[in-house]
Design a protein around this motif. Sequence first.
Motif, PDB file in Angstrom:
ATOM      1  N   GLY A   1       0.782  -1.228   0.000  1.00  0.00           N
ATOM      2  CA  GLY A   1       0.000   0.000   0.000  1.00  0.00           C
ATOM      3  C   GLY A   1       0.812   1.276   0.000  1.00  0.00           C
ATOM      4  O   GLY A   1       0.248   2.370  -0.062  1.00  0.00           O
ATOM      5  N   LYS A   2       2.141   1.164   0.072  1.00  0.00           N
ATOM      6  CA  LYS A   2       2.998   2.348   0.043  1.00  0.00           C
ATOM      7  C   LYS A   2       3.157   2.856  -1.394  1.00  0.00           C
ATOM      8  O   LYS A   2       2.874   2.143  -2.364  1.00  0.00           O
ATOM      9  N   VAL A   3       3.635   4.081  -1.534  1.00  0.00           N
ATOM     10  CA  VAL A   3       3.879   4.691  -2.845  1.00  0.00           C
ATOM     11  C   VAL A   3       5.330   5.154  -2.900  1.00  0.00           C
ATOM     12  O   VAL A   3       5.769   5.914  -2.031  1.00  0.00           O
ATOM     13  N   THR A   4       6.054   4.690  -3.913  1.00  0.00           N
ATOM     14  CA  THR A   4       7.475   5.019  -4.047  1.00  0.00           C
ATOM     15  C   THR A   4       7.762   5.631  -5.409  1.00  0.00           C
ATOM     16  O   THR A   4       7.351   5.092  -6.439  1.00  0.00           O
ATOM     17  N   ILE A   5       8.472   6.742  -5.407  1.00  0.00           N
ATOM     18  CA  ILE A   5       8.992   7.333  -6.648  1.00  0.00           C
ATOM     19  C   ILE A   5      10.410   6.835  -6.842  1.00  0.00           C
ATOM     20  O   ILE A   5      11.244   6.925  -5.933  1.00  0.00           O
ATOM     21  N   VAL A   6      10.706   6.317  -8.026  1.00  0.00           N
ATOM     22  CA  VAL A   6      12.076   5.914  -8.362  1.00  0.00           C
ATOM     23  C   VAL A   6      12.492   6.694  -9.599  1.00  0.00           C
ATOM     24  O   VAL A   6      11.877   6.569 -10.663  1.00  0.00           O
ATOM     25  N   THR A   7      13.529   7.521  -9.486  1.00  0.00           N
ATOM     26  CA  THR A   7      14.005   8.272 -10.650  1.00  0.00           C
ATOM     27  C   THR A   7      15.010   7.422 -11.429  1.00  0.00           C
ATOM     28  O   THR A   7      15.710   6.585 -10.858  1.00  0.00           O
TER      29      THR A   7
ATOM     30  N   LEU B   1      11.064   7.782  -1.585  1.00  0.00           N
ATOM     31  CA  LEU B   1      11.704   8.317  -2.792  1.00  0.00           C
ATOM     32  C   LEU B   1      13.031   7.622  -2.964  1.00  0.00           C
ATOM     33  O   LEU B   1      13.805   7.505  -2.008  1.00  0.00           O
ATOM     34  N   PHE B   2      13.293   7.156  -4.178  1.00  0.00           N
ATOM     35  CA  PHE B   2      14.591   6.552  -4.496  1.00  0.00           C
ATOM     36  C   PHE B   2      15.227   7.390  -5.597  1.00  0.00           C
ATOM     37  O   PHE B   2      14.849   7.305  -6.759  1.00  0.00           O
ATOM     38  N   ASN B   3      16.194   8.236  -5.225  1.00  0.00           N
ATOM     39  CA  ASN B   3      16.921   9.056  -6.199  1.00  0.00           C
ATOM     40  C   ASN B   3      18.011   8.215  -6.857  1.00  0.00           C
ATOM     41  O   ASN B   3      19.045   7.929  -6.243  1.00  0.00           O
TER      42      ASN B   3
ATOM     43  N   MET C   1       6.526  15.112   2.419  1.00  0.00           N
ATOM     44  CA  MET C   1       6.753  14.238   3.570  1.00  0.00           C
ATOM     45  C   MET C   1       6.695  15.000   4.884  1.00  0.00           C
ATOM     46  O   MET C   1       6.256  14.462   5.906  1.00  0.00           O
ATOM     47  N   ILE C   2       7.130  16.251   4.872  1.00  0.00           N
ATOM     48  CA  ILE C   2       7.040  17.076   6.084  1.00  0.00           C
ATOM     49  C   ILE C   2       5.581  17.272   6.474  1.00  0.00           C
ATOM     50  O   ILE C   2       5.218  17.183   7.654  1.00  0.00           O
ATOM     51  N   ARG C   3       4.727  17.513   5.471  1.00  0.00           N
ATOM     52  CA  ARG C   3       3.294  17.655   5.752  1.00  0.00           C
ATOM     53  C   ARG C   3       2.712  16.333   6.253  1.00  0.00           C
ATOM     54  O   ARG C   3       1.827  16.315   7.121  1.00  0.00           O
ATOM     55  N   GLN C   4       3.195  15.235   5.698  1.00  0.00           N
ATOM     56  CA  GLN C   4       2.715  13.907   6.113  1.00  0.00           C
ATOM     57  C   GLN C   4       3.261  13.496   7.476  1.00  0.00           C
ATOM     58  O   GLN C   4       2.734  12.598   8.127  1.00  0.00           O
ATOM     59  N   LYS C   5       4.389  14.121   7.851  1.00  0.00           N
ATOM     60  CA  LYS C   5       5.112  13.795   9.086  1.00  0.00           C
ATOM     61  C   LYS C   5       5.712  12.394   9.041  1.00  0.00           C
ATOM     62  O   LYS C   5       5.888  11.737  10.072  1.00  0.00           O
ATOM     63  N   LYS C   6       6.108  11.967   7.831  1.00  0.00           N
ATOM     64  CA  LYS C   6       6.782  10.677   7.685  1.00  0.00           C
ATOM     65  C   LYS C   6       7.263  10.507   6.252  1.00  0.00           C
ATOM     66  O   LYS C   6       6.754  11.156   5.324  1.00  0.00           O
ATOM     67  N   GLY C   7       8.248   9.623   6.074  1.00  0.00           N
ATOM     68  CA  GLY C   7       8.745   9.310   4.741  1.00  0.00           C
ATOM     69  C   GLY C   7      10.155   8.753   4.799  1.00  0.00           C
ATOM     70  O   GLY C   7      10.866   8.900   5.804  1.00  0.00           O
ATOM     71  N   THR C   8      10.561   8.111   3.719  1.00  0.00           N
ATOM     72  CA  THR C   8      11.927   7.600   3.608  1.00  0.00           C
ATOM     73  C   THR C   8      12.492   8.017   2.254  1.00  0.00           C
ATOM     74  O   THR C   8      11.790   7.985   1.240  1.00  0.00           O
ATOM     75  N   ILE C   9      13.749   8.398   2.258  1.00  0.00           N
ATOM     76  CA  ILE C   9      14.451   8.766   1.029  1.00  0.00           C
ATOM     77  C   ILE C   9      15.723   7.924   0.942  1.00  0.00           C
ATOM     78  O   ILE C   9      16.472   7.825   1.915  1.00  0.00           O
ATOM     79  N   ILE C  10      15.932   7.339  -0.225  1.00  0.00           N
ATOM     80  CA  ILE C  10      17.132   6.543  -0.480  1.00  0.00           C
ATOM     81  C   ILE C  10      17.827   7.142  -1.692  1.00  0.00           C
ATOM     82  O   ILE C  10      17.209   7.302  -2.753  1.00  0.00           O
TER      83      ILE C  10
END
Length: 258
Positions: free
Chosen positions: A11-17, A92-94, A134-143
């Motif tokens: 159910g998570k959403v991830t952006i991969v560039t 987010l995966f940069n 993510m700040i508005r959501q108050k959570k998140g992960t960035i790789i």
Amino acid sequence: MSLLEKFSLLGKVTIVTGAAMGLGKAMATALAEAGSHIVIADMNLEAARKTAAEIEAMGVTTLPVHVDVTDEDQVNRMVETVINTFGQIDSLFNNAGIALHIPVEEMPYSSWLNMMNVNLNSVFLVSKAVGQVMIRQKKGTIINTSSMSGIIVNMPQAQCAYNTSKAGVIMLTKSLASEWAPHHIRVNTIAPGYMKTELTKPYFEGNSEMVRQWMELTPMKRPGNPDELGGLAVYLASEASSFVTGSVFVVDGGYSVW
């Protein structure tokens, strides 16, 4: 929650560039296998659509998006599109990046600037835009994808611009981790060694002297495969790594130990 449940991205959403091929595609596939919906963000929209179709067959939702990650307006529009589609961004995966082997004394300044734009400035732009969500959501992960080249100097090839850009990604990762920890946003980086991808495959198949030296300097005597980074990507995107931030995970077959 059991240990295995902590690794779930259901159910998570991830952006991969840079996800249409290579390491980005492998990472997107691994994250989808763990249950995450995937945004395939890439300059090559046709390839992004093909990759999206392949990953969607695994039972998750995918969204191919054309974006130049060095263009702030395009990056902001991409993030807006993702929010309008999914309503959230969990990870987010940069991954977008380029490499260049040119000695310093022969390098045009335009080549140096392009390397910094694609490899470093894009990480700042995309992280900033997604970080605001993510700040508005108050959570998140960035790789972030950096490189062992951010902590060592490769040989025999000359690649000062690449090395410098990846060292910058590592310090940006640490800085973002520090600034955004109060917002419950974790930021880490994977630093691969020599990996056999579509882009590097000609080097390895050519069996050049350069590749011979690379493998001689690698204790495991082989390049890595993109899917060998997948488990780490899932770990860093999931609750299994809930106390991990600002860390550099070197995956190089031992190259940097010598």
